[in-house]
Design an enzyme around this catalytic site. Structure first.
Site, PDB file in Angstrom:
ATOM      1  N   ILE A  48     -39.074 -61.637   1.262  1.00  0.00           N
ATOM      2  CA  ILE A  48     -37.704 -62.033   1.625  1.00  0.00           C
ATOM      3  C   ILE A  48     -37.136 -61.065   2.662  1.00  0.00           C
ATOM      4  CG2 ILE A  48     -35.338 -62.241   0.728  1.00  0.00           C
ATOM      5  CD1 ILE A  48     -36.537 -63.212  -1.928  1.00  0.00           C
ATOM      6  N   HIS A  83     -37.772 -67.507  10.914  1.00  0.00           N
ATOM      7  CA  HIS A  83     -36.502 -67.292  10.218  1.00  0.00           C
ATOM      8  C   HIS A  83     -35.617 -66.320  11.001  1.00  0.00           C
ATOM      9  CE1 HIS A  83     -33.574 -66.835   7.080  1.00  0.00           C
ATOM     10  NE2 HIS A  83     -33.776 -65.533   7.052  1.00  0.00           N
ATOM     11  N   ILE A 122     -29.553 -59.501  -3.513  1.00  0.00           N
ATOM     12  CA  ILE A 122     -30.395 -60.670  -3.800  1.00  0.00           C
ATOM     13  C   ILE A 122     -31.125 -60.459  -5.124  1.00  0.00           C
ATOM     14  CG2 ILE A 122     -32.427 -61.989  -3.065  1.00  0.00           C
ATOM     15  CD1 ILE A 122     -31.597 -61.244  -0.151  1.00  0.00           C
ATOM     16  N   ASN A 148     -37.014 -51.702   7.454  1.00  0.00           N
ATOM     17  CA  ASN A 148     -37.657 -52.615   6.491  1.00  0.00           C
ATOM     18  C   ASN A 148     -39.171 -52.730   6.673  1.00  0.00           C
ATOM     19  OD1 ASN A 148     -35.173 -52.967   5.417  1.00  0.00           O
ATOM     20  ND2 ASN A 148     -34.855 -55.050   6.138  1.00  0.00           N
ATOM     21  N   ALA A 156     -35.020 -55.109  -7.033  1.00  0.00           N
ATOM     22  CA  ALA A 156     -34.325 -55.944  -8.022  1.00  0.00           C
ATOM     23  C   ALA A 156     -32.889 -55.509  -8.288  1.00  0.00           C
ATOM     24  CB  ALA A 156     -35.104 -55.943  -9.338  1.00  0.00           C
ATOM     25  N   ASP A 163     -33.207 -71.669   4.836  1.00  0.00           N
ATOM     26  CA  ASP A 163     -32.914 -72.518   5.996  1.00  0.00           C
ATOM     27  C   ASP A 163     -32.953 -73.998   5.613  1.00  0.00           C
ATOM     28  OD1 ASP A 163     -32.777 -70.220   7.592  1.00  0.00           O
ATOM     29  OD2 ASP A 163     -34.952 -70.199   7.823  1.00  0.00           O
TER      30      ASP A 163
HETATM   31  P1  NAI Z   1     -29.255 -54.904  -0.736  1.00  0.00           P
HETATM   32  O1  NAI Z   1     -29.063 -53.684   0.072  1.00  0.00           O
HETATM   33  O2  NAI Z   1     -28.129 -55.421  -1.547  1.00  0.00           O
HETATM   34  O3  NAI Z   1     -30.492 -54.696  -1.725  1.00  0.00           O
HETATM   35  C1  NAI Z   1     -31.704 -54.173  -1.304  1.00  0.00           C
HETATM   36  C2  NAI Z   1     -32.315 -53.406  -2.456  1.00  0.00           C
HETATM   37  O4  NAI Z   1     -33.567 -52.896  -2.005  1.00  0.00           O
HETATM   38  C3  NAI Z   1     -31.460 -52.226  -2.950  1.00  0.00           C
HETATM   39  O5  NAI Z   1     -31.265 -52.315  -4.344  1.00  0.00           O
HETATM   40  C4  NAI Z   1     -32.297 -51.014  -2.573  1.00  0.00           C
HETATM   41  O6  NAI Z   1     -32.173 -49.947  -3.495  1.00  0.00           O
HETATM   42  C5  NAI Z   1     -33.688 -51.611  -2.592  1.00  0.00           C
HETATM   43  N1  NAI Z   1     -34.681 -50.817  -1.868  1.00  0.00           N
HETATM   44  C6  NAI Z   1     -34.535 -50.104  -0.724  1.00  0.00           C
HETATM   45  N2  NAI Z   1     -35.688 -49.468  -0.420  1.00  0.00           N
HETATM   46  C7  NAI Z   1     -36.582 -49.795  -1.386  1.00  0.00           C
HETATM   47  C8  NAI Z   1     -37.929 -49.453  -1.638  1.00  0.00           C
HETATM   48  N3  NAI Z   1     -38.607 -48.637  -0.825  1.00  0.00           N
HETATM   49  N4  NAI Z   1     -38.510 -49.974  -2.737  1.00  0.00           N
HETATM   50  C9  NAI Z   1     -37.823 -50.804  -3.570  1.00  0.00           C
HETATM   51  N5  NAI Z   1     -36.542 -51.147  -3.374  1.00  0.00           N
HETATM   52  C10 NAI Z   1     -35.928 -50.654  -2.303  1.00  0.00           C
HETATM   53  O7  NAI Z   1     -29.797 -56.045   0.260  1.00  0.00           O
HETATM   54  P2  NAI Z   1     -29.903 -57.628  -0.018  1.00  0.00           P
HETATM   55  O8  NAI Z   1     -28.653 -58.281   0.388  1.00  0.00           O
HETATM   56  O9  NAI Z   1     -30.420 -57.826  -1.384  1.00  0.00           O
HETATM   57  O10 NAI Z   1     -31.014 -58.035   1.086  1.00  0.00           O
HETATM   58  C11 NAI Z   1     -32.353 -57.612   0.948  1.00  0.00           C
HETATM   59  C12 NAI Z   1     -33.192 -58.078   2.136  1.00  0.00           C
HETATM   60  O11 NAI Z   1     -33.265 -59.517   2.166  1.00  0.00           O
HETATM   61  C13 NAI Z   1     -32.629 -57.678   3.492  1.00  0.00           C
HETATM   62  O12 NAI Z   1     -33.682 -57.241   4.318  1.00  0.00           O
HETATM   63  C14 NAI Z   1     -32.028 -58.958   4.028  1.00  0.00           C
HETATM   64  O13 NAI Z   1     -31.994 -58.994   5.438  1.00  0.00           O
HETATM   65  C15 NAI Z   1     -33.025 -59.980   3.491  1.00  0.00           C
HETATM   66  N6  NAI Z   1     -32.541 -61.349   3.469  1.00  0.00           N
HETATM   67  C16 NAI Z   1     -33.452 -62.346   3.686  1.00  0.00           C
HETATM   68  C17 NAI Z   1     -33.095 -63.664   3.695  1.00  0.00           C
HETATM   69  C18 NAI Z   1     -34.121 -64.717   3.930  1.00  0.00           C
HETATM   70  O14 NAI Z   1     -33.738 -65.888   4.123  1.00  0.00           O
HETATM   71  N7  NAI Z   1     -35.407 -64.422   3.885  1.00  0.00           N
HETATM   72  C19 NAI Z   1     -31.680 -64.059   3.493  1.00  0.00           C
HETATM   73  C20 NAI Z   1     -30.809 -62.961   3.209  1.00  0.00           C
HETATM   74  C21 NAI Z   1     -31.231 -61.653   3.224  1.00  0.00           C
END
Ligand code: NAI
Length: 307
Positions: free
Chosen positions: A142, A202, A38, A119, A34, A175
């Protein structure tokens, strides 16, 4: 019902008859990741929903401030923060909906599959905790690569004996959101009216917009179909490149995820969408299957290797 409840004029005239259809804040939602790009705007959008009574925010860092900030918005959801693995179980107890945007995003030059190694483990660990603490919850994945992280989640839930395919989702709504926007722009249509079904997965060519089934019906030239399909498939990369190393889509993704949240899970698999495709769509559908299948198998193998 929601639209009506926001219609203050109608409310003034008919306060009593509308009061019983006021949305009831009864859903408990957890967002895992959170504090991220995103997670933060998604938390804001969920906080704005009159249906949500509790909003539990979990991250490994930086989530306390986000929760304090959001808690000042005068909407019903009670915001709580949870930091680190030791607080994960408490975050999940009694929750109805879990949304998982935890993990690393793409940088320029990366594919979604390049994120797999980091991931995959994050999603596996988080879904194990979901299975242990709120096995009946709807789970929205996501974190990318969605084509593999959803099978990972499914395998984890199966191993724990709590898999319900109607309650596990890969969030690919972005999408659809992009397809609707690009088609409306191209054809000068009112955005809110356009609905383009998107099938497949996706990532790259696994994202298949069925432009021939756009609602309301729209005629496209072959060149337009080619151009729009490629743009929709690569729209994520447009954002990654524009952000130039600072991450991938976050705001449009948060919007798409908030829009996706539904009431009863998967109600039906609408396979009729796959009938009557154009030759272009049929070929693209056949072409995406091997890649999608390989990504699914990669996710399944990742979990099976460790059990
Ligand atoms: P971000 O790096 O800004 O945020 C990710 C968050 O996850 C960070 O706050 C981090 O501390 C946290 N995190 C890392 N390891 C964790 C764990 N073990 N437990 C809980 N939290 C943890 O990244 P953003 O931009 O928010 O993207 C997040 C994911 O969403 C990425 O994998 C990205 O590729 C994916 N994504 C998916 C889309 C879709 O259409 N499904 C579209 C855009 C992004």
């Amino acid at each position: 019902i929601l639209r009506r409840s926001y219609n203050t004029k109608a409310l003034k005239h008919s306060q009593r008859s509308y009061s019983y259809i006021q949305p009831h804040a009864s859903y408990k939602v957890a967002i895992l990741g959170a504090g991220g790009g995103i997670g933060q705007p998604l938390a804001l959008l969920v906080k704005m929903s009159p249906l949500v009574s509790a909003l539990n925010l979990y991250d490994i860092a930086n989530v306390k401030g986000v929760a304090a900030d959001l808690s000042h918005c005068n909407t019903p959801a009670q915001v709580s923060d949870f930091t680190g693995a030791s607080e994960l179980a408490n975050c999940l107890k009694g929750v109805n909906v879990v949304v998982i945007p935890a993990g690393v995003p793409r940088k320029p030059g990366m594919t979604r599959d390049d994120l797999f190694n980091i991931n995959a483990n994050i999603v596996k660990t988080l879904v194990e905790a979901v299975a242990d603490n709120c096995p009946d919850a709807f789970i929205h994945v996501i974190s990318n690569p969605v084509n593999s992280t959803v099978p990972i989640a499914a395998e984890v839930l199966k191993n724990k004996g709590v898999y319900d395919p109607k309650k596990l989702f890969g969030v690919t709504t972005l999408d659809v959101v992009r397809a609707n926007t690009f088609v409306a722009q191209k054809k000068n249509l009112k955005l809110i009216d356009v609905d383009v079904p998107v099938v497949g997965g996706h990532a790259g060519i696994t994202i298949l917009p069925l432009l021939s089934k756009t609602n309301p019906s729209v005629a496209f030239t072959d060149e337009e179909v080619q151009e729009l399909t490629v743009r929709i498939q690569n729209a994520g990369t447009e954002v990654v490149e524009a952000k130039a190393g600072a991450g991938s889509a976050t705001l449009s993704m948060a919007y798409a995820a908030a829009r996706f949240l539904g009431r009863n899970g998967v109600e039906a698999v609408i396979s009729s969408e796959l009938q009557g495709l154009t030759e272009f769509e049929q070929k693209a559908l056949e072409a995406l299957k091997p890649e999608l299948k390989a990504s699914i198998e990669k996710g399944v193998a990742f979990v099976q290797k460790q059990t």
